[in-house]
Design a protein around this motif. Structure first.
Motif, PDB file in Angstrom:
ATOM      1  N   VAL A  29     -42.834  10.942  -8.932  1.00 53.33           N
ATOM      2  CA  VAL A  29     -41.998   9.934  -8.164  1.00 53.33           C
ATOM      3  C   VAL A  29     -41.985   9.018  -9.357  1.00 53.33           C
ATOM      4  O   VAL A  29     -42.555   8.461 -10.128  1.00 53.33           O
ATOM      5  N   ILE A  30     -40.462   8.476  -9.214  1.00 52.70           N
ATOM      6  CA  ILE A  30     -39.990   7.453 -10.205  1.00 52.70           C
ATOM      7  C   ILE A  30     -39.517   6.344  -9.206  1.00 52.70           C
ATOM      8  O   ILE A  30     -38.939   6.260  -8.438  1.00 52.70           O
ATOM      9  N   LEU A  31     -40.333   5.367  -9.711  1.00 54.54           N
ATOM     10  CA  LEU A  31     -39.911   3.990  -9.067  1.00 54.54           C
ATOM     11  C   LEU A  31     -39.282   3.127  -9.911  1.00 54.54           C
ATOM     12  O   LEU A  31     -39.746   2.649 -11.019  1.00 54.54           O
ATOM     13  N   ASN A  32     -37.843   2.856  -9.592  1.00 58.14           N
ATOM     14  CA  ASN A  32     -37.194   2.053 -10.369  1.00 58.14           C
ATOM     15  C   ASN A  32     -36.871   0.571  -9.886  1.00 58.14           C
ATOM     16  O   ASN A  32     -36.339   0.516  -8.627  1.00 58.14           O
ATOM     17  N   SER A  33     -37.118  -0.469 -10.598  1.00 61.21           N
ATOM     18  CA  SER A  33     -37.101  -1.600 -10.442  1.00 61.21           C
ATOM     19  C   SER A  33     -37.568  -2.139  -9.051  1.00 61.21           C
ATOM     20  O   SER A  33     -36.533  -3.000  -8.180  1.00 61.21           O
ATOM     21  N   ILE A  34     -38.642  -1.860  -8.516  1.00 63.32           N
ATOM     22  CA  ILE A  34     -39.330  -2.411  -7.283  1.00 63.32           C
ATOM     23  C   ILE A  34     -39.741  -3.618  -7.716  1.00 63.32           C
ATOM     24  O   ILE A  34     -40.365  -4.008  -8.403  1.00 63.32           O
ATOM     25  N   ARG A  35     -39.321  -4.703  -6.728  1.00 61.44           N
ATOM     26  CA  ARG A  35     -39.680  -6.189  -6.981  1.00 61.44           C
ATOM     27  C   ARG A  35     -41.100  -6.543  -6.499  1.00 61.44           C
ATOM     28  O   ARG A  35     -41.869  -7.299  -7.034  1.00 61.44           O
ATOM     29  N   SER A  36     -41.462  -6.161  -5.422  1.00 60.32           N
ATOM     30  CA  SER A  36     -43.068  -6.426  -4.763  1.00 60.32           C
ATOM     31  C   SER A  36     -44.154  -5.755  -5.339  1.00 60.32           C
ATOM     32  O   SER A  36     -44.224  -4.402  -5.259  1.00 60.32           O
ATOM     33  N   ASN A  37     -44.849  -6.539  -5.774  1.00 60.56           N
ATOM     34  CA  ASN A  37     -46.294  -6.102  -6.073  1.00 60.56           C
ATOM     35  C   ASN A  37     -46.905  -5.451  -4.875  1.00 60.56           C
ATOM     36  O   ASN A  37     -47.489  -4.228  -4.951  1.00 60.56           O
ATOM     37  N   TYR A  38     -46.818  -5.806  -3.804  1.00 63.02           N
ATOM     38  CA  TYR A  38     -47.545  -5.285  -2.502  1.00 63.02           C
ATOM     39  C   TYR A  38     -46.851  -3.848  -2.445  1.00 63.02           C
ATOM     40  O   TYR A  38     -47.539  -2.977  -2.004  1.00 63.02           O
ATOM     41  N   ASN A  39     -45.560  -3.739  -2.391  1.00 70.65           N
ATOM     42  CA  ASN A  39     -44.939  -2.499  -2.253  1.00 70.65           C
ATOM     43  C   ASN A  39     -45.363  -1.460  -3.359  1.00 70.65           C
ATOM     44  O   ASN A  39     -45.778  -0.070  -2.715  1.00 70.65           O
ATOM     45  N   VAL A  40     -45.665  -1.713  -4.638  1.00 68.45           N
ATOM     46  CA  VAL A  40     -46.118  -0.752  -5.395  1.00 68.45           C
ATOM     47  C   VAL A  40     -47.589  -0.465  -5.157  1.00 68.45           C
ATOM     48  O   VAL A  40     -47.628   0.866  -5.291  1.00 68.45           O
ATOM     49  N   GLY A  41     -48.109  -1.382  -4.785  1.00 65.59           N
ATOM     50  CA  GLY A  41     -49.648  -0.995  -4.459  1.00 65.59           C
ATOM     51  C   GLY A  41     -49.669  -0.294  -3.169  1.00 65.59           C
ATOM     52  O   GLY A  41     -50.540   0.902  -3.154  1.00 65.59           O
ATOM     53  N   SER A  42     -48.825  -0.335  -2.265  1.00 68.12           N
ATOM     54  CA  SER A  42     -48.696   0.543  -0.978  1.00 68.12           C
ATOM     55  C   SER A  42     -48.481   1.851  -1.373  1.00 68.12           C
ATOM     56  O   SER A  42     -48.743   2.940  -1.170  1.00 68.12           O
ATOM     57  N   ILE A  43     -47.470   2.044  -2.404  1.00 64.64           N
ATOM     58  CA  ILE A  43     -46.868   3.158  -3.024  1.00 64.64           C
ATOM     59  C   ILE A  43     -47.893   3.850  -3.530  1.00 64.64           C
ATOM     60  O   ILE A  43     -47.977   5.166  -3.400  1.00 64.64           O
ATOM     61  N   PHE A  44     -48.722   3.329  -4.324  1.00 61.12           N
ATOM     62  CA  PHE A  44     -50.034   4.001  -5.091  1.00 61.12           C
ATOM     63  C   PHE A  44     -50.859   4.558  -4.019  1.00 61.12           C
ATOM     64  O   PHE A  44     -51.338   5.762  -4.022  1.00 61.12           O
ATOM     65  N   ARG A  45     -51.242   3.747  -3.077  1.00 61.27           N
ATOM     66  CA  ARG A  45     -52.234   4.373  -2.074  1.00 61.27           C
ATOM     67  C   ARG A  45     -51.385   5.528  -0.937  1.00 61.27           C
ATOM     68  O   ARG A  45     -52.116   6.680  -1.138  1.00 61.27           O
ATOM     69  N   THR A  46     -50.387   5.356  -0.712  1.00 60.47           N
ATOM     70  CA  THR A  46     -49.800   6.553  -0.232  1.00 60.47           C
ATOM     71  C   THR A  46     -49.567   7.835  -0.947  1.00 60.47           C
ATOM     72  O   THR A  46     -49.941   8.955  -0.757  1.00 60.47           O
ATOM     73  N   SER A  47     -49.401   7.610  -2.384  1.00 58.87           N
ATOM     74  CA  SER A  47     -49.339   8.536  -3.368  1.00 58.87           C
ATOM     75  C   SER A  47     -50.705   9.410  -3.522  1.00 58.87           C
ATOM     76  O   SER A  47     -50.623  10.339  -3.860  1.00 58.87           O
ATOM     77  N   ASP A  48     -51.816   8.584  -3.437  1.00 57.14           N
ATOM     78  CA  ASP A  48     -52.974   9.048  -3.389  1.00 57.14           C
ATOM     79  C   ASP A  48     -53.299  10.057  -2.319  1.00 57.14           C
ATOM     80  O   ASP A  48     -53.587  11.053  -2.042  1.00 57.14           O
ATOM     81  N   GLY A  49     -52.834   9.601  -0.977  1.00 51.97           N
ATOM     82  CA  GLY A  49     -53.006  10.242   0.199  1.00 51.97           C
ATOM     83  C   GLY A  49     -52.115  11.494   0.028  1.00 51.97           C
ATOM     84  O   GLY A  49     -52.693  12.801   0.794  1.00 51.97           O
ATOM     85  N   ALA A  50     -50.860  11.589  -0.322  1.00 54.41           N
ATOM     86  CA  ALA A  50     -50.039  12.822  -0.338  1.00 54.41           C
ATOM     87  C   ALA A  50     -50.477  13.580  -1.696  1.00 54.41           C
ATOM     88  O   ALA A  50     -49.970  14.831  -1.509  1.00 54.41           O
ATOM     89  N   MET A  51     -51.279  13.030  -2.539  1.00 56.05           N
ATOM     90  CA  MET A  51     -51.668  13.847  -3.811  1.00 56.05           C
ATOM     91  C   MET A  51     -50.770  14.348  -4.605  1.00 56.05           C
ATOM     92  O   MET A  51     -50.357  15.399  -5.000  1.00 56.05           O
ATOM     93  N   ILE A  52     -49.711  13.297  -4.862  1.00 53.33           N
ATOM     94  CA  ILE A  52     -48.752  13.584  -5.925  1.00 53.33           C
ATOM     95  C   ILE A  52     -49.108  13.851  -7.362  1.00 53.33           C
ATOM     96  O   ILE A  52     -50.000  13.611  -7.606  1.00 53.33           O
ATOM     97  N   GLU A  53     -48.188  14.745  -8.073  1.00 56.14           N
ATOM     98  CA  GLU A  53     -48.495  14.894  -9.507  1.00 56.14           C
ATOM     99  C   GLU A  53     -48.720  13.476 -10.183  1.00 56.14           C
ATOM    100  O   GLU A  53     -49.586  13.476 -10.960  1.00 56.14           O
ATOM    101  N   LYS A  54     -47.669  12.988 -10.225  1.00 52.37           N
ATOM    102  CA  LYS A  54     -47.506  11.799 -11.137  1.00 52.37           C
ATOM    103  C   LYS A  54     -46.538  10.455 -10.646  1.00 52.37           C
ATOM    104  O   LYS A  54     -45.555  10.887 -10.099  1.00 52.37           O
ATOM    105  N   LEU A  55     -46.889   9.384 -10.786  1.00 54.95           N
ATOM    106  CA  LEU A  55     -46.019   8.394 -10.519  1.00 54.95           C
ATOM    107  C   LEU A  55     -45.601   7.482 -12.046  1.00 54.95           C
ATOM    108  O   LEU A  55     -46.537   7.088 -12.628  1.00 54.95           O
TER     109      LEU A  55
END
Length: 180
Positions: A29-55
């Motif tokens: 997953v490539i996150l480009n210029s996401i502004r919100s710390n909270y959105n980034v934290g939420s995406i980390f948590r969802t990435s863990d749940g889906a067990m992606i390879e790398k962020l």
């Protein structure tokens, strides 16, 4: 029906000490210029749940150890492999050289519904763009295809963390359907 306890739920999860050897879904997953710390934290948590390879965190996307990210991620910054690389095109080129298809989560003239990912689309890199402007045309020019989440109301998009969650879990469902 009885709600499971935290201990019962934990029995079905990979312990943090084994996370580096856990089988991951071949999705980057490539996150480009996401502004919100909270959105980034939420995406980390969802990435863990889906067990992606790398962020990959790119552009001006904030990255750990910012307290708002850590608070929202609830420890997922330790279980999700991640890296900050300023230029998303560097990441895209690196992944393309490895034979990974690049997919934007964006409304384009050729985007297909998010649930039409196929076995042939893996391994996959999902590009998620800025909360307001989405994925830039410059990045879209390097993508193999794009997927969209249909909108039925008056708004044109969902919150970036919500849209990511919908897309990555559908991708997980599709991946699990052929990788049993």
């Amino acid at each position: 029906m009885r709600k499971l306890t935290h201990d019962e739920i934990s029995l079905k999860r990979t312990p943090i000490e084994n996370i580096s050897s856990a089988r991951r879904m071949p999705v980057y997953v490539i996150l480009n210029s996401i502004r919100s710390n909270y959105n980034v934290g939420s995406i980390f948590r969802t990435s863990d749940g889906a067990m992606i390879e790398k962020l990959y965190l790119c552009g001006y996307t904030p990255h750990p150890p910012k307290k708002e990210i850590l608070k929202t991620a609830l420890g997922a910054t330790e279980s999700v492999k991640w890296e900050y690389i300023k230029n998303p095109l560097d990441v895209i080129q690196k992944l393309k050289r490895k034979g990974i298809k690049i997919c934007a989560l964006e409304l384009t003239e050729n985007s297909k519904p998010y649930y039409e990912i196929s076995k042939n689309d893996f391994p996959l890199a999902l590009v998620v763009g800025n909360e307001i402007s989405g994925v830039s045309q410059e990045i879209l020019d390097h993508c193999d295809f794009s997927i969209e989440i249909p909108q039925y109301g008056i708004k044109q998009s969902l919150n970036v963390a919500v849209a990511y969650g919908i897309a990555v879990y559908e991708i997980r469902k599709i991946f699990d359907s052929f990788s049993v």
